[in-house]
Scaffold this motif. Structure first.
Motif, PDB file in Angstrom:
ATOM      1  N   PHE A  67     -22.350 -26.575  30.037  1.00 14.60           N
ATOM      2  CA  PHE A  67     -22.798 -25.182  29.891  1.00 14.60           C
ATOM      3  C   PHE A  67     -24.310 -25.119  30.047  1.00 14.60           C
ATOM      4  O   PHE A  67     -25.048 -25.936  29.488  1.00 14.60           O
ATOM      5  CB  PHE A  67     -22.390 -24.648  28.515  1.00 14.60           C
ATOM      6  N   VAL A  68     -24.732 -24.131  30.836  1.00 16.38           N
ATOM      7  CA  VAL A  68     -26.169 -23.872  30.974  1.00 16.38           C
ATOM      8  C   VAL A  68     -26.401 -22.431  30.513  1.00 16.38           C
ATOM      9  O   VAL A  68     -25.673 -21.515  30.936  1.00 16.38           O
ATOM     10  CB  VAL A  68     -26.626 -24.084  32.444  1.00 16.38           C
ATOM     11  N   TYR A  72     -31.271 -19.965  32.354  1.00 18.64           N
ATOM     12  CA  TYR A  72     -31.721 -21.199  33.018  1.00 18.64           C
ATOM     13  C   TYR A  72     -30.819 -21.601  34.196  1.00 18.64           C
ATOM     14  O   TYR A  72     -30.906 -22.706  34.699  1.00 18.64           O
ATOM     15  CB  TYR A  72     -31.776 -22.354  31.999  1.00 18.64           C
ATOM     16  N   ASN A  74     -28.968 -21.784  37.978  1.00 19.62           N
ATOM     17  CA  ASN A  74     -29.438 -21.904  39.366  1.00 19.62           C
ATOM     18  C   ASN A  74     -30.804 -22.580  39.489  1.00 19.62           C
ATOM     19  O   ASN A  74     -31.545 -22.329  40.424  1.00 19.62           O
ATOM     20  CB  ASN A  74     -29.463 -20.537  40.064  1.00 19.62           C
ATOM     21  N   GLY A  76     -30.817 -25.997  38.770  1.00 20.56           N
ATOM     22  CA  GLY A  76     -30.465 -27.414  38.934  1.00 20.56           C
ATOM     23  C   GLY A  76     -30.040 -28.106  37.643  1.00 20.56           C
ATOM     24  O   GLY A  76     -29.667 -29.285  37.672  1.00 20.56           O
ATOM     25  N   GLY A  78     -27.357 -27.683  35.761  1.00 22.31           N
ATOM     26  CA  GLY A  78     -25.926 -28.029  35.748  1.00 22.31           C
ATOM     27  C   GLY A  78     -25.699 -29.343  36.467  1.00 22.31           C
ATOM     28  O   GLY A  78     -25.021 -30.243  35.949  1.00 22.31           O
ATOM     29  N   ILE A  99     -12.956 -33.605  35.043  1.00 21.19           N
ATOM     30  CA  ILE A  99     -13.568 -32.428  34.409  1.00 21.19           C
ATOM     31  C   ILE A  99     -12.555 -31.289  34.459  1.00 21.19           C
ATOM     32  O   ILE A  99     -11.824 -31.142  35.442  1.00 21.19           O
ATOM     33  CB  ILE A  99     -14.900 -32.019  35.104  1.00 21.19           C
ATOM     34  N   GLY A 100     -12.467 -30.534  33.386  1.00 19.18           N
ATOM     35  CA  GLY A 100     -11.593 -29.363  33.344  1.00 19.18           C
ATOM     36  C   GLY A 100     -12.457 -28.137  33.136  1.00 19.18           C
ATOM     37  O   GLY A 100     -13.441 -28.196  32.401  1.00 19.18           O
ATOM     38  N   SER A 109     -17.841 -20.331  41.507  1.00 18.87           N
ATOM     39  CA  SER A 109     -18.557 -20.745  42.735  1.00 18.87           C
ATOM     40  C   SER A 109     -19.630 -21.773  42.406  1.00 18.87           C
ATOM     41  O   SER A 109     -19.813 -22.740  43.147  1.00 18.87           O
ATOM     42  CB  SER A 109     -19.215 -19.543  43.402  1.00 18.87           C
ATOM     43  N   ALA A 110     -20.325 -21.564  41.296  1.00 23.76           N
ATOM     44  CA  ALA A 110     -21.394 -22.498  40.922  1.00 23.76           C
ATOM     45  C   ALA A 110     -20.820 -23.871  40.606  1.00 23.76           C
ATOM     46  O   ALA A 110     -21.315 -24.887  41.103  1.00 23.76           O
ATOM     47  CB  ALA A 110     -22.174 -21.952  39.733  1.00 23.76           C
ATOM     48  N   ILE A 111     -19.737 -23.911  39.821  1.00 22.19           N
ATOM     49  CA  ILE A 111     -19.199 -25.220  39.438  1.00 22.19           C
ATOM     50  C   ILE A 111     -18.603 -25.930  40.664  1.00 22.19           C
ATOM     51  O   ILE A 111     -18.770 -27.137  40.834  1.00 22.19           O
ATOM     52  CB  ILE A 111     -18.197 -25.123  38.238  1.00 22.19           C
ATOM     53  N   SER A 113     -19.610 -25.617  43.713  1.00 26.05           N
ATOM     54  CA  SER A 113     -20.728 -26.073  44.533  1.00 26.05           C
ATOM     55  C   SER A 113     -21.311 -27.377  43.953  1.00 26.05           C
ATOM     56  O   SER A 113     -21.566 -28.330  44.682  1.00 26.05           O
ATOM     57  CB  SER A 113     -21.768 -24.945  44.585  1.00 26.05           C
ATOM     58  N   ILE A 114     -21.472 -27.422  42.634  1.00 23.89           N
ATOM     59  CA  ILE A 114     -22.024 -28.631  42.007  1.00 23.89           C
ATOM     60  C   ILE A 114     -21.081 -29.815  42.228  1.00 23.89           C
ATOM     61  O   ILE A 114     -21.505 -30.909  42.603  1.00 23.89           O
ATOM     62  CB  ILE A 114     -22.230 -28.427  40.485  1.00 23.89           C
ATOM     63  N   LYS A 117     -21.112 -31.111  45.790  1.00 30.12           N
ATOM     64  CA  LYS A 117     -22.352 -31.843  46.117  1.00 30.12           C
ATOM     65  C   LYS A 117     -22.417 -33.196  45.427  1.00 30.12           C
ATOM     66  O   LYS A 117     -23.068 -34.108  45.897  1.00 30.12           O
ATOM     67  CB  LYS A 117     -23.556 -31.002  45.711  1.00 30.12           C
TER      68      LYS A 117
HETATM   69  C1  LIG Z   1     -21.399 -23.849  35.933  1.00 27.78           C
HETATM   70  C2  LIG Z   1     -22.810 -23.946  35.334  1.00 27.78           C
HETATM   71  C3  LIG Z   1     -22.839 -25.110  34.357  1.00 27.78           C
HETATM   72  C4  LIG Z   1     -23.828 -24.204  36.466  1.00 27.78           C
HETATM   73  O1  LIG Z   1     -25.101 -24.465  35.906  1.00 27.78           O
HETATM   74  P1  LIG Z   1     -26.439 -24.262  36.761  1.00 27.78           P
HETATM   75  O2  LIG Z   1     -27.543 -24.875  36.008  1.00 27.78           O
HETATM   76  O3  LIG Z   1     -26.597 -22.860  37.177  1.00 27.78           O
HETATM   77  O4  LIG Z   1     -26.109 -25.166  38.028  1.00 27.78           O
HETATM   78  P2  LIG Z   1     -27.092 -25.671  39.166  1.00 27.78           P
HETATM   79  O5  LIG Z   1     -28.340 -24.840  39.155  1.00 27.78           O
HETATM   80  O6  LIG Z   1     -27.265 -27.135  39.061  1.00 27.78           O
HETATM   81  O7  LIG Z   1     -26.264 -25.432  40.482  1.00 27.78           O
HETATM   82  C5  LIG Z   1     -25.689 -24.216  40.759  1.00 27.78           C
HETATM   83  C6  LIG Z   1     -25.248 -24.242  42.207  1.00 27.78           C
HETATM   84  O8  LIG Z   1     -24.244 -23.239  42.375  1.00 27.78           O
HETATM   85  C7  LIG Z   1     -24.626 -22.415  43.431  1.00 27.78           C
HETATM   86  N1  LIG Z   1     -24.150 -21.090  43.132  1.00 27.78           N
HETATM   87  C8  LIG Z   1     -24.426 -20.323  42.060  1.00 27.78           C
HETATM   88  N2  LIG Z   1     -23.778 -19.153  42.169  1.00 27.78           N
HETATM   89  C9  LIG Z   1     -23.083 -19.211  43.319  1.00 27.78           C
HETATM   90  C10 LIG Z   1     -22.217 -18.315  43.978  1.00 27.78           C
HETATM   91  N3  LIG Z   1     -21.931 -17.110  43.460  1.00 27.78           N
HETATM   92  N4  LIG Z   1     -21.637 -18.705  45.130  1.00 27.78           N
HETATM   93  C11 LIG Z   1     -21.881 -19.924  45.658  1.00 27.78           C
HETATM   94  N5  LIG Z   1     -22.711 -20.827  45.071  1.00 27.78           N
HETATM   95  C12 LIG Z   1     -23.292 -20.462  43.922  1.00 27.78           C
HETATM   96  C13 LIG Z   1     -26.128 -22.467  43.449  1.00 27.78           C
HETATM   97  O9  LIG Z   1     -26.622 -22.110  44.714  1.00 27.78           O
HETATM   98  C14 LIG Z   1     -26.387 -23.922  43.126  1.00 27.78           C
HETATM   99  O10 LIG Z   1     -26.262 -24.736  44.279  1.00 27.78           O
HETATM  100  P3  LIG Z   1     -27.599 -25.345  44.961  1.00 27.78           P
HETATM  101  O11 LIG Z   1     -28.167 -26.287  43.972  1.00 27.78           O
HETATM  102  O12 LIG Z   1     -27.119 -26.015  46.184  1.00 27.78           O
HETATM  103  O13 LIG Z   1     -28.481 -24.183  45.237  1.00 27.78           O
HETATM  104  C15 LIG Z   1     -23.229 -22.626  34.641  1.00 27.78           C
HETATM  105  O14 LIG Z   1     -23.027 -21.560  35.538  1.00 27.78           O
HETATM  106  C16 LIG Z   1     -22.474 -22.358  33.371  1.00 27.78           C
HETATM  107  O15 LIG Z   1     -22.873 -22.830  32.324  1.00 27.78           O
HETATM  108  N6  LIG Z   1     -21.380 -21.569  33.428  1.00 27.78           N
HETATM  109  C17 LIG Z   1     -20.574 -21.272  32.265  1.00 27.78           C
HETATM  110  C18 LIG Z   1     -19.805 -22.488  31.781  1.00 27.78           C
HETATM  111  C19 LIG Z   1     -18.898 -23.095  32.821  1.00 27.78           C
HETATM  112  O16 LIG Z   1     -18.195 -22.414  33.557  1.00 27.78           O
HETATM  113  N7  LIG Z   1     -18.843 -24.427  32.847  1.00 27.78           N
HETATM  114  C20 LIG Z   1     -17.954 -25.149  33.765  1.00 27.78           C
HETATM  115  C21 LIG Z   1     -17.593 -26.508  33.307  1.00 27.78           C
HETATM  116  S1  LIG Z   1     -16.820 -26.620  31.724  1.00 27.78           S
END
Ligand SMILES: CC(C)(COP(=O)(O)OP(=O)(O)OC[C@H]1O[C@@H](n2cnc3c(N)ncnc32)[C@H](O)[C@@H]1OP(=O)(O)O)[C@@H](O)C(=O)NCCC(=O)NCCS
Length: 292
Positions: A67-68, A72, A74, A76, A78, A99-100, A109-111, A113-114, A117
Motif C-alpha cells: 500500500f502506498v 505519494y 506514481n 515509484g 510501489g 501476491i494477491g 492498472s497501477a499494480i 504495470s508494476i 515491469k
Molecule cells: C498499487 C499501488 C501500491 C501502487 O503504488 P505506486 O507507488 O503508485 O506505484 P509506482 O509509482 O511504483 O508505479 C505505478 C505505476 O503504475 C502506472 N499507473 C498508475 N495508474 C495507471 C493507470 N491508470 N493506467 C496504467 N498505468 C498506471 C504508473 O504509470 C506507474 O508506472 P511507471 O513507473 O512505469 O510510470 C498503490 O496504487 C496502492 O497502494 N493502491 C492501493 C492498494 C493496492 O491496491 N495494493 C495492491 C497490492 S495488495
C-alpha cells in the motif's frame, strides 16, 4: 528524501494504518525471521508499506499487502517496495513468490504495470465476491416458478430430527467434500430461518447454509446437492428457497463467493451467477493472484 527500510517496533504504530487490520498483528512480529515488513518514508513521513511472509517451510514467499498512501502514488514507491520484499524473500530461500490483490476499480492498472515491469506473471482471477440486492432479485420469475418432484422435500434448518442429524454425521465424509460439510466449524453459525435441508425419500441429500454476517447482509456459504443428483435443478430450488426466506426476513443483501482458480472453479455455477445473480449485484470484488 525517501527511504525504504525494515520496520522496527518504534514505528509500528505510525505504519499500521497502511495495511489491513487482519495483518497488523504481523507487524508486531517484525523480528520474526519469516516476516518482511518494508516501510517507505518521504522526509520522515510514512509513505508506503509492504508486508510479506516466507511460508510453507520457507519455500514460498507471500506478499500479504502493498500500500502506498494516495499522495505519494506514481512516484515509484510501489515498485521499490515490491523489489525490497522480493530481495528479502529470496534471501530467506523462497523459490516461488505470490501476491494477491483485490480489483477495487482504482489500483488495478497501477499494480498490473508494476508487476509486469518487475517480471511477474499475468494476474490470474482467483475468486469473485458478489453482493446482491435481494429485493431486486426477488422480482425474478424463476425464484417463484418451480415445483419439487414428489420424492423431495425441503425442510427448515432447525427441523432436522436429532436421529437424522446423527445419521448424516456418520456418512458425511462419503457424501460431500470437506469444504461443503454442514458440520464445518465457522465463527458465525448457520442462520436458522434462511438455511435448509433437501430430503429425498427421508434421506438428507443436500443443504443450503447461510450466515448473517451483518444486520443487513446474509452470506451464502454452502450450497450442496449429492453428487448423483447434481445437474437436476435441485441446487437452484434450494437456493430459491433460501432467497425467498431472506425476502420474508427482509434482509436486503446477499453475498457469495465464486471460485475461478484452476481446479476449484465450477463452470455451471459461474454461468448461473453471470446470468441470474450478477445483474442484481451492487458490488463485485475480484481477487487476483500473480506469481514469480
Ligand atoms: C498499487 C499501488 C501500491 C501502487 O503504488 P505506486 O507507488 O503508485 O506505484 P509506482 O509509482 O511504483 O508505479 C505505478 C505505476 O503504475 C502506472 N499507473 C498508475 N495508474 C495507471 C493507470 N491508470 N493506467 C496504467 N498505468 C498506471 C504508473 O504509470 C506507474 O508506472 P511507471 O513507473 O512505469 O510510470 C498503490 O496504487 C496502492 O497502494 N493502491 C492501493 C492498494 C493496492 O491496491 N495494493 C495492491 C497490492 S495488495
Amino acid at each position: 528524501m525517501y527511504q525504504i527500510q525494515n520496520i522496527d517496533s518504534s514505528n509500528v504504530t505510525r505504519y499500521e494504518k497502511l495495511t489491513f487490520p487482519r495483518f497488523r498483528g504481523l507487524l508486531r512480529k517484525e523480528h520474526q525471521v519469516s516476516i518482511v515488513a518494508g516501510a517507505a518514508s518521504c522526509y520522515g513521513y510514512p509513505a508506503g508499506l509492504i508486508l510479506a511472509e516466507a511460508m510453507e517451510g520457507g519455500q514460498n514467499g507471500k506478499i500479504h499487502s502493498l500500500f502506498v498512501a494516495p499522495r505519494y502514488r506514481n512516484l515509484g514507491f510501489g515498485r521499490e517496495l515490491l523489489l525490497f520484499a522480493e530481495e528479502k524473500l529470496r534471501e530467506m530461500g523462497c523459490a516461488k513468490l505470490e501476491i494477491g490483490f483485490i480489483d477495487d476499480g482504482n489500483s488495478m492498472s497501477a499494480i498490473k504495470s508494476i508487476l509486469s515491469k518487475c517480471g511477474w506473471g499475468e494476474p490470474e482471477l482467483d475468486k469473485e465476491i458478489n453482493k446482491i440486492d435481494v429485493f431486486l432479485l426477488g422480482k425474478e420469475g424463476w425464484l417463484h416458478r418451480y415445483h419439487l418432484p414428489p420424492a423431495y422435500t425441503i425442510i427448515p434448518w432447525p427441523d432436522l430430527l436429532p436421529t437424522k442429524f446423527e445419521e448424516l454425521k456418520a456418512v458425511e465424509h462419503k457424501l460431500c467434500p470437506g469444504f461443503a460439510s454442514p458440520f464445518k466449524d465457522q465463527p458465525v453459525s448457520p442462520h436458522f430461518s434462511t438455511s435448509f435441508w433437501l430430503c429425498r425419500q427421508e434421506k438428507i441429500v443436500g443443504w443450503v447454509i447461510t450466515r448473517l454476517t451483518a444486520p443487513d447482509t446474509l452470506y451464502y456459504d454452502i450450497l450442496f446437492v449429492r453428487e448423483d443428483l447434481q445437474k437436476t435443478g435441485r441446487g437452484v430450488q434450494l437456493l430459491a428457497e433460501a432467497i425467498k426466506a431472506q425476502l420474508r426476513e427482509e434482509i436486503p443483501f446477499g453475498t457469495h463467493i465464486v471460485l475461478h482458480s484452476a481446479g476449484f472453479s465450477n463452470p455451471p455455477l459461474i454461468r448461473f451467477t453471470e446470468r441470474r445473480l450478477k445483474p442484481f449485484a451492487v458490488k463485485t470484488e475480484r481477487y487476483w493472484n500473480s506469481y514469480k
